[in-house]
Design a protein around this motif. Structure first.
Motif, PDB file in Angstrom:
ATOM      1  N   GLN A 109      22.453 -10.859  -0.515  1.00  0.00           N
ATOM      2  CA  GLN A 109      22.286 -11.956  -1.471  1.00  0.00           C
ATOM      3  C   GLN A 109      20.962 -12.676  -1.228  1.00  0.00           C
ATOM      4  O   GLN A 109      20.255 -13.038  -2.181  1.00  0.00           O
ATOM      5  CB  GLN A 109      23.457 -12.938  -1.344  1.00  0.00           C
ATOM      6  N   GLN A 110      20.606 -12.889   0.015  1.00  0.00           N
ATOM      7  CA  GLN A 110      19.329 -13.517   0.331  1.00  0.00           C
ATOM      8  C   GLN A 110      18.167 -12.716  -0.247  1.00  0.00           C
ATOM      9  O   GLN A 110      17.252 -13.273  -0.866  1.00  0.00           O
ATOM     10  CB  GLN A 110      19.151 -13.638   1.849  1.00  0.00           C
ATOM     11  N   GLN A 111      18.182 -11.410  -0.055  1.00  0.00           N
ATOM     12  CA  GLN A 111      17.089 -10.563  -0.517  1.00  0.00           C
ATOM     13  C   GLN A 111      16.951 -10.607  -2.034  1.00  0.00           C
ATOM     14  O   GLN A 111      15.836 -10.683  -2.563  1.00  0.00           O
ATOM     15  CB  GLN A 111      17.305  -9.125  -0.035  1.00  0.00           C
ATOM     16  N   LEU A 112      18.079 -10.566  -2.737  1.00  0.00           N
ATOM     17  CA  LEU A 112      18.049 -10.615  -4.190  1.00  0.00           C
ATOM     18  C   LEU A 112      17.469 -11.940  -4.687  1.00  0.00           C
ATOM     19  O   LEU A 112      16.563 -11.968  -5.537  1.00  0.00           O
ATOM     20  CB  LEU A 112      19.459 -10.428  -4.758  1.00  0.00           C
ATOM     21  N   LEU A 113      17.972 -13.046  -4.147  1.00  0.00           N
ATOM     22  CA  LEU A 113      17.531 -14.358  -4.617  1.00  0.00           C
ATOM     23  C   LEU A 113      16.083 -14.638  -4.226  1.00  0.00           C
ATOM     24  O   LEU A 113      15.350 -15.313  -4.964  1.00  0.00           O
ATOM     25  CB  LEU A 113      18.465 -15.443  -4.076  1.00  0.00           C
TER      26      LEU A 113
END
Length: 316
Positions: free
Chosen positions: A196-200
């Protein structure tokens, strides 16, 4: 003894009144968001969150969608497709599940016993008007990339993968929802998966802050007493980000922080969450008779009324 009393009063004030303009309940937050933040946005070019639809305000915090303004077509729930609802960009289910109160009794228990949850639920930076049907379909799903899903709401570009429990918002707000998510996870010490961190982080880079997002931040900051540092550029997110936890107030329960006599001397208005009736510190004989677990503090009668409460009939 005096020192303990002052500490208790300070804890109560910090838990309930983080800032003079910040609402203390989700119900009050929706009204404040309409009146002070989105008051002129119903017919604006950016529209509501998920589809860019325009709307007409109705009631204290509601609205009626103009489907023609965005090419919206109802998927399944006509009543919700017709109305504006207030979306928690980071869902209450997600941040609630990282609080012990949720494990002990769900959302209702968190509202009653956890001042941090109440602060998160009423945080104006996390609220945005949206088409009710899409809000309902998004549910508590995380944001992500959705592939292989045909258009579900006419011309509305948002997609929901029900099987994969993922929602992909339209491109125009991907940066906004990323920076809002960073804010919530940073301020309240939440844990986010690496994926989720990478996507955001990618959305944050790809979709920079718009002029409206800056204005939204400015309006909200005046009410909350602080900006979203991920919008202003004062803070950035990287893998392994260490949250500031600036929103983690004392776990001292709001209903137990101050004795009734001390609340009365401070002028706090007490609402009863079961009856939706509020009591003034002076002239209301039932002021100190509301069960602690049902107490909701308000700064003014106007705030209590905005939250849907009415004055007790036995007040002089």
């Amino acid at each position: 003894m005096k020192g303990l009393l002052l500490a208790a009063l300070a804890a109560f004030a910090f838990v309930s009144y983080t800032y003079a303009g910040a609402p203390s309940t989700f119900t009050a937050a929706k009204v404040v968001a309409k009146q002070k933040i989105f008051f002129d946005q119903a017919s604006s070019s950016q529209g509501e969150l998920y589809c860019g639809c325009k709307w007409e305000w109705t009631g204290k915090s509601g609205g009626r969608i103009d489907p023609a303004s965005c090419g919206y077509e109802t998927r399944a729930q006509q009543n919700r497709a017709d109305r504006i609802e207030w979306e928690h960009i980071v869902p209450a289910w997600i941040f609630g599940h990282q609080r012990q109160c949720w494990q002990n009794g769900g959302r209702k228990n968190c509202i009653a016993d956890d001042p941090v949850f109440r602060a998160m639920e009423a945080d104006l930076f996390n609220l945005y008007p949206s088409v009710g049907e899409v809000n309902g379909d998004r549910s508590n799903f995380q944001y992500g990339m959705v592939t292989g899903v045909a258009p579900q709401y006419g011309a509305c570009p948002t997609r929901v993968d029900f099987k994969g429990r993922t929602a992909e918002p339209r491109n125009d707000v991907k940066g906004l929802v990323a920076r809002t998510t960073f804010y919530m996870y940073d301020r309240y010490g939440l844990s986010m998966s690496r994926q989720q961190q990478q996507l955001l982080m990618a959305w944050d880079r790809q979709y920079p802050v718009s002029s409206w997002e800056k204005e939204w931040n400015n309006r909200t900051a005046k009410l909350m007493g602080h900006p979203n540092p991920f919008i202003t550029g004062d803070r950035s997110w990287s893998l392994g980000h260490k949250p500031s936890r600036e929103g983690i107030v004392s776990a001292f329960p709001a209903h137990a922080a101050v004795a009734p006599s001390e609340k009365a001397s401070s002028g706090v208005i007490i609402g009863n969450r079961n009856s939706n009736i509020y009591h003034l510190s002076q002239g209301c004989p039932s002021y100190d008779k509301v069960s602690p677990k049902n107490q909701v503090p308000f700064r003014s009668e106007a705030e209590a009324a905005a939250a849907g409460y009415r004055k007790a009939g036995n007040c002089k």
